[in-house]
Design an enzyme around this catalytic site. Structure first.
Site, PDB file in Angstrom:
ATOM      1  N   CYS A  62       0.911  -1.263   0.055  1.00 53.71           N
ATOM      2  CA  CYS A  62       0.112  -0.003   0.044  1.00 53.71           C
ATOM      3  C   CYS A  62       0.863   1.300   0.044  1.00 53.71           C
ATOM      4  O   CYS A  62       2.013   1.363   0.628  1.00 53.71           O
ATOM      5  CB  CYS A  62      -0.915  -0.145   1.122  1.00 53.71           C
ATOM      6  SG  CYS A  62      -2.038  -1.457   1.390  1.00 53.71           S
ATOM      7  N   GLN A 236     -12.251  -9.102 -11.412  1.00 55.61           N
ATOM      8  CA  GLN A 236     -12.149  -7.773 -10.887  1.00 55.61           C
ATOM      9  C   GLN A 236     -11.549  -7.926  -9.274  1.00 55.61           C
ATOM     10  O   GLN A 236     -11.892  -8.874  -8.632  1.00 55.61           O
ATOM     11  CB  GLN A 236     -13.652  -7.044 -10.879  1.00 55.61           C
ATOM     12  CG  GLN A 236     -13.962  -6.881 -12.326  1.00 55.61           C
ATOM     13  CD  GLN A 236     -13.234  -5.790 -12.953  1.00 55.61           C
ATOM     14  OE1 GLN A 236     -12.451  -4.652 -12.265  1.00 55.61           O
ATOM     15  NE2 GLN A 236     -13.156  -5.726 -14.154  1.00 55.61           N
ATOM     16  N   GLU A 283     -13.596 -12.536 -26.847  1.00 56.89           N
ATOM     17  CA  GLU A 283     -12.447 -12.582 -26.059  1.00 56.89           C
ATOM     18  C   GLU A 283     -11.209 -13.409 -26.741  1.00 56.89           C
ATOM     19  O   GLU A 283     -11.597 -14.457 -27.269  1.00 56.89           O
ATOM     20  CB  GLU A 283     -12.901 -13.339 -24.581  1.00 56.89           C
ATOM     21  CG  GLU A 283     -11.754 -13.806 -23.949  1.00 56.89           C
ATOM     22  CD  GLU A 283     -10.954 -12.623 -23.399  1.00 56.89           C
ATOM     23  OE1 GLU A 283      -9.643 -13.049 -23.080  1.00 56.89           O
ATOM     24  OE2 GLU A 283     -11.527 -11.537 -22.991  1.00 56.89           O
ATOM     25  N   ASP A 331     -13.920  -3.529 -22.219  1.00 59.29           N
ATOM     26  CA  ASP A 331     -13.063  -3.472 -21.003  1.00 59.29           C
ATOM     27  C   ASP A 331     -11.615  -4.230 -21.428  1.00 59.29           C
ATOM     28  O   ASP A 331     -11.235  -5.093 -20.939  1.00 59.29           O
ATOM     29  CB  ASP A 331     -13.579  -4.366 -19.671  1.00 59.29           C
ATOM     30  CG  ASP A 331     -12.842  -4.277 -18.541  1.00 59.29           C
ATOM     31  OD1 ASP A 331     -11.972  -3.507 -18.414  1.00 59.29           O
ATOM     32  OD2 ASP A 331     -12.968  -5.116 -17.837  1.00 59.29           O
ATOM     33  N   CYS A 357      -8.732   0.486 -16.820  1.00 57.15           N
ATOM     34  CA  CYS A 357      -7.627   0.309 -15.642  1.00 57.15           C
ATOM     35  C   CYS A 357      -6.620   1.196 -15.893  1.00 57.15           C
ATOM     36  O   CYS A 357      -5.770   1.378 -15.253  1.00 57.15           O
ATOM     37  CB  CYS A 357      -7.255  -1.066 -15.246  1.00 57.15           C
ATOM     38  SG  CYS A 357      -6.346  -1.801 -16.647  1.00 57.15           S
TER      39      CYS A 357
END
Length: 400
Positions: A62, A236, A283, A331, A357
């Protein structure tokens, strides 16, 4: 000597007037840089908070636990705004959704053998040092509860000189574990691993490319369907983040009868959309599509979902193929969808929902759509990777 922190970079580093970069500082703070690269906080700002995790100072997992939630939300929204502004694009933000603490359902740990057994954790920032993280505030408690299994796997998988990677996913059936190691899988080891999975009640255990045992269905819930993505496949990061992205996408496809889902993965969006519209899911990974199709066939109350295995980077759907649909949903990975966006722009489609993203490649692709007559109606920011520099977004585009 005291210095003022001028700004925060996209990587979460504080920058001084002379260009010096420091970790764990905030804009407006007066700090005293130390020889080891850290900083002593002389005058903190109101947005500084006590880090909730006891591992924060040592762990590299983090970057922003020292900042308030409001500060991080505004900072991440600003990251998207800067990317859009660099292309001269508008930034019609509606909202930001931040996943709660202890919500990550997947994590990739490192494991190392020790004299007394094994250690599992994250690396310190830019270091080979491994930090034990049993008090991690990022991942779900069920994953932390699986550490005894990960330590046992590390003892089997790692030598005293090498580390192993352990990808753990929380599923409806329990923990799904993928071990990446140099040790080859043979018959006796397979038997030992099956026993370990039984002892620790793992749903599924995979060793490199081989699934050793599936004891319970490692399912994720996508809309009305239950889907078991391949071990280690894209997912996700949090259920809360996924729900936010899906809700925004569903808002965009309201009223559509036929939807094409590009870069469909295992069906995160397709299987939710199929409640109200027919979906064609495209895909590049055949195994992901097989998983999607199996989930659809076992679900009830869904409209038709067809699948197509296709590399959309090398062979995007052409305008005449896209014109069969009312809405396109995409996406793409971090690299964006350069080739596919160009054919979307050249098509007759009137509506597009794009999830991303990477704000930089999103802005590049959005600029192509806007130059082709689309309007970016709104942008929703989604922070699934809490306390990190990563940010996701979803946007709706329409043209008359």
């Amino acid at each position: 000597m005291t210095h003022r922190v001028e700004r925060l970079t996209q990587a979460g580093l504080g920058q001084l007037a002379d260009g010096t970069l420091l970790e764990r500082v905030l804009p407006g703070e007066d700090v005293d840089p130390q020889p080891d690269g850290t900083a002593r906080i002389v005058t903190p700002v109101a947005d500084r908070v006590k880090p909730p995790c006891r591992h924060f100072k040592s762990c590299g997992g983090c970057a922003m636990q020292h900042a308030s939630d409001d500060f991080v939300a505004n900072w991440k929204t600003a990251i998207v705004e800067r990317a859009l502004s660099a292309r001269g694009l508008p930034f019609p933000f509606r909202k930001i959704h931040t996943s709660p603490a202890q919500s990550r359902r997947r994590a990739r740990f490192s494991g190392r053998r020790t004299k007394k057994g094994a250690m599992v954790g994250f690396h310190a920032k830019a270091s080979d040092a491994l930090i034990e993280v049993s008090g991690c505030q990022l991942v779900q408690p069920s994953i932390i509860g699986g550490f005894p299994a990960l330590e046992a796997l590390t003892i089997l998988a790692a030598s005293r000189k090498s580390e192993v990677n352990l990808t753990v996913t929380d599923t409806a059936g329990g923990l799904d574990v993928l071990v990446e190691t140099e040790r080859k899988l043979d018959g006796p080891l397979r038997i030992e691993l099956a026993g370990l999975a039984e002892t620790h009640d793992l749903a599924r255990l995979a060793w490199n490319d081989d699934v050793v045992v599936t004891r319970k269905d490692p399912d994720q819930i996508f809309g009305a369907a239950r889907v078991a993505p391949p071990a280690g496949a894209f997912l996700q990061a949090t259920r809360e983040g996924e729900d936010a992205l899906v809700a925004s996408v569903l808002e965009t496809v309201v009223g559509a009868k036929k939807v094409v889902d590009l870069f469909a993965g295992a069906g995160t969006f397709a299987l939710s959309i199929a409640k109200s519209a027919e979906v064609h899911a495209v895909e590049g990974g055949a195994e992901m599509l097989e998983t999607l199709d199996r989930g659809w066939r076992h679900a009830k109350g869904l409209k038709s979902v067809t699948t197509e295995n296709r590399d959309l980077f090398r062979r995007p759907l052409e305008p005449d193929e896209l014109n069969k649909f009312d809405v396109a949903v995409l996406d793409p990975p971090r690299a964006g969808a350069d080739a596919q966006i160009k054919t979307l722009a050249a098509s007759e489609l009137k509506k597009v929902a794009m999830v991303s993203c990477n704000p930089v490649t999103f802005s590049r692709d959005a600029a192509v759509l806007i130059s082709a007559g689309f309007t970016m109606d709104w942008v929703d920011v989604v922070d699934q990777f809490r306390w990190s520099q990563h940010v996701e977004l979803v946007a709706a585009f329409t043209r008359s």
